[in-house]
Design an enzyme around this catalytic site. Structure first.
Site, mmCIF file in Angstrom:
data_model
loop_
_atom_site.group_PDB
_atom_site.id
_atom_site.type_symbol
_atom_site.label_atom_id
_atom_site.label_comp_id
_atom_site.label_asym_id
_atom_site.label_seq_id
_atom_site.Cartn_x
_atom_site.Cartn_y
_atom_site.Cartn_z
ATOM 1 N N ASP A 1 -33.561 22.313 -15.811
ATOM 2 C CA ASP A 1 -32.330 21.859 -16.456
ATOM 3 C C ASP A 1 -31.567 23.063 -17.005
ATOM 4 O O ASP A 1 -31.221 23.108 -18.179
ATOM 5 C CB ASP A 1 -32.679 20.877 -17.586
ATOM 6 C CG ASP A 1 -31.435 20.209 -18.168
ATOM 7 O OD1 ASP A 1 -30.398 20.207 -17.487
ATOM 8 O OD2 ASP A 1 -31.509 19.716 -19.304
ATOM 9 N N ALA B 1 -30.202 21.686 -27.602
ATOM 10 C CA ALA B 1 -29.351 22.785 -28.032
ATOM 11 C C ALA B 1 -28.227 22.366 -28.956
ATOM 12 O O ALA B 1 -27.512 23.193 -29.480
ATOM 13 C CB ALA B 1 -28.760 23.482 -26.817
ATOM 14 N N GLN C 1 -30.146 13.442 -30.795
ATOM 15 C CA GLN C 1 -30.950 12.669 -29.868
ATOM 16 C C GLN C 1 -30.588 13.193 -28.498
ATOM 17 O O GLN C 1 -29.420 13.240 -28.140
ATOM 18 C CB GLN C 1 -30.594 11.193 -29.987
ATOM 19 C CG GLN C 1 -31.381 10.331 -29.069
ATOM 20 C CD GLN C 1 -31.617 8.957 -29.670
ATOM 21 O OE1 GLN C 1 -31.169 8.685 -30.775
ATOM 22 N NE2 GLN C 1 -32.305 8.114 -28.948
ATOM 23 N N GLY C 2 -31.575 13.598 -27.735
ATOM 24 C CA GLY C 2 -31.283 14.102 -26.415
ATOM 25 C C GLY C 2 -31.442 15.594 -26.344
ATOM 26 O O GLY C 2 -32.506 16.107 -26.619
ATOM 27 N N ALA C 3 -30.377 16.285 -25.999
ATOM 28 C CA ALA C 3 -30.480 17.716 -25.729
ATOM 29 C C ALA C 3 -30.935 18.489 -26.955
ATOM 30 O O ALA C 3 -30.657 18.120 -28.089
ATOM 31 C CB ALA C 3 -29.138 18.247 -25.250
ATOM 32 N N ILE D 1 -31.286 16.145 -36.204
ATOM 33 C CA ILE D 1 -30.271 16.969 -35.568
ATOM 34 C C ILE D 1 -29.601 16.259 -34.409
ATOM 35 O O ILE D 1 -28.389 16.155 -34.356
ATOM 36 C CB ILE D 1 -30.869 18.303 -35.108
ATOM 37 C CG1 ILE D 1 -31.174 19.121 -36.357
ATOM 38 C CG2 ILE D 1 -29.888 19.072 -34.252
ATOM 39 C CD1 ILE D 1 -31.947 20.334 -36.088
ATOM 40 N N LYS E 1 -39.567 18.193 -31.836
ATOM 41 C CA LYS E 1 -39.082 17.285 -30.796
ATOM 42 C C LYS E 1 -40.011 16.082 -30.804
ATOM 43 O O LYS E 1 -41.205 16.222 -30.592
ATOM 44 C CB LYS E 1 -39.143 17.972 -29.427
ATOM 45 C CG LYS E 1 -38.272 19.208 -29.353
ATOM 46 C CD LYS E 1 -38.466 19.925 -28.033
ATOM 47 C CE LYS E 1 -37.604 19.311 -26.955
ATOM 48 N NZ LYS E 1 -37.656 20.109 -25.709
#
Lengths: 261, 195
Positions: A168, A20, A16-18, A14, A58
């Protein structure tokens, strides 16, 4: 080859990173508070067995620039920290995704897949030229902007009452999940930077970070954020006065405390 | 009997779990005694006896949902595939995963079969083959005297008060079973990184 690696190989990548970002691979938003760590993970959609609900994986992958021993222990403690924070929120009745699997050795955390849309996409001010999209979405979800702000304030207050600091808070890290025959609910996501604290300072900074995120992603959103604070105040009760005055201080100086003295 | 197959564990470890719900069960105390005796038996006879009851016997009243059980089984299978079992077998690992503390004896006493167990979930973990399905089914039938029920009836048996007590969920609303279910599933999933 480990079981978790097989699971990742068969999963749908999906982002890389966040957490949402949706499947369409939105440009990942780097808020000023995203440190390197929250970027160092990949997110997948997977299934544990053929007839179970999807989960979100994740994966904190191995960092080549770190010594393997240090890497393993940092990964383990971060996965553990995120899982513990989620469980603490669940115990306190805060709406967060449930945990579905933990494999700290391989840096994998599996959480409940939330069907819904991020608050960011429901509010005006996303990209130009798609003005009507939010209105359609709001109608589809049967919720008004005011109701969303109310939910945001209430949910953050519930979380702060459990002494969890998100670290965050942005409109991308909140999901609206529609429920049949009832009002949609708001779910806080991405606890990768979360920690526990009873300090007024940390709670005020948490709110300040959200305020900045609001103003930078949604134009003319001061009234919106004001109603978030109103709902927050109502839920926090007596603790609000201290947090409010601290929030005013933080607004003057920014999120980092002065290093002088 | 139902089976859960975890495709990603294939080739790494046992990937299948056979699960049967029995309610009511007539011979709970006999099963318990048999497990205790089998662990002490020596030689070939002991091997055979242990094989005959090579199951996890779980008190079904302490399981809130299919996902609750599935999560515990998955974490046990994962631990086995990584050679990181904290108990002696993958079957006792399920009981360990279900209990919120790190005390193995307590986990087995609470979640395992006891003399007063009325309903049991019987689980066998192994590599998935068609032949082992009927074989497992036969072994279960021989070991348990009870009425086989579909897994869907699990939720009707749940003892919510005891679950809340074990997980120290005192504040939750008495009728709010959904959030208790959410909580216990998460607690089982994160057992390996619990403090």
């Amino acid at each position: 080859m480990s079981a978790s690696q097989n699971l990742i190989d068969s999963a749908l990548f999906i982002s890389q990173g966040a957490e949402a970002a949706s499947i369409f691979l939105l440009p990942v938003i780097f808020s000023p508070d995203n440190d390197i760590d929250s970027i160092g993970q990949k997110v997948y959609k997977a299934q544990l067995t053929s007839n179970s609900s999807p989960i979100l994986l994740k994966h904190r992958f191995q960092k080549q620039y770190r010594h393997p021993t240090l890497d393993a222990s940092l990964t383990r403690s971060r996965i553990a920290g995120e899982a513990r924070t989620l469980l603490r929120c669940l115990r306190a009745g805060v709406n967060v995704p449930g945990i579905r699997m933990v494999d700290a050795t391989n840096g994998v955390l599996g959480i409940q897949w939330i069907e819904g849309e991020s608050v960011r996409k429901l509010l005006p001010g996303e990209a130009e030229g798609e003005d009507n999209e939010e209105v359609d979405l709001l109608q589809e979800y049967g919720i008004s902007i005011d109701e969303i702000m109310n939910l945001v304030g209430t949910e953050i207050a519930k979380m702060h009452k459990a002494d969890v600091i998100h670290g965050d808070l942005t409109t991308s890290n909140m999901m609206i999940r529609p429920i049949k025959s009832s009002q949609a609910e708001l779910i806080l996501i991405d606890f990768g930077l979360a920690f526990q604290s009873t300090l007024t300072e940390d709670k005020a900074v948490d709110l300040y970070v959200l305020e900045r995120a609001f103003l930078s992603t949604h134009p003319d959103s001061e009234p919106m954020f004001a109603s978030v604070l109103a709902a927050y105040e109502q839920r926090m009760g007596n603790d609000w006065a201290a947090i409010k005055s601290r929030l005013d201080d933080v607004r003057l100086r920014g999120r980092k405390r002065s290093m002088v003295g | 009997m139902e089976s859960f197959v975890f495709d990603h564990v294939r080739g790494v470890g046992s990937d299948s779990a056979y699960v049967a719900l029995y309610s009511p069960v007539a011979n709970a105390s006999a099963i318990r005694k048999r497990i205790m005796d089998a662990s002490k038996m020596e030689g070939e006879e002991g091997e055979r006896e242990r094989d005959a009851i090579n199951f996890a016997f779980i008190d079904a009243t302490l399981i809130t949902s299919r996902l609750h059980l599935q999560t515990a089984i998955h974490q046990a299978i994962l631990a086995e595939s990584q050679n990181s079992l904290r108990t002696k077998t993958v079957h006792s690992e399920i009981l360990f995963a279900l209990n919120p503390t790190n005390n193995i004896t307590e986990a087995i006493r609470r979640y395992g079969v006891s003399d007063s167990s009325r309903a049991l979930l019987v689980v066998h973990i192994g590599p998935g083959h068609r032949s082992s399905l009927s074989e497992t089914e036969n072994k279960m039938k021989k070991a348990v005297e009870g009425v086989l029920k579909p897994l869907g009836e699990l939720e009707e048996l749940t003892d919510w008060q005891r679950i809340k007590k074990y997980h120290r969920l005192n504040t939750a609303d008495d009728e709010d079973h959904a959030s208790v279910n959410d909580f216990v599933i998460s607690a089982v999933a994160m057992k390996t990184v619990m403090q």
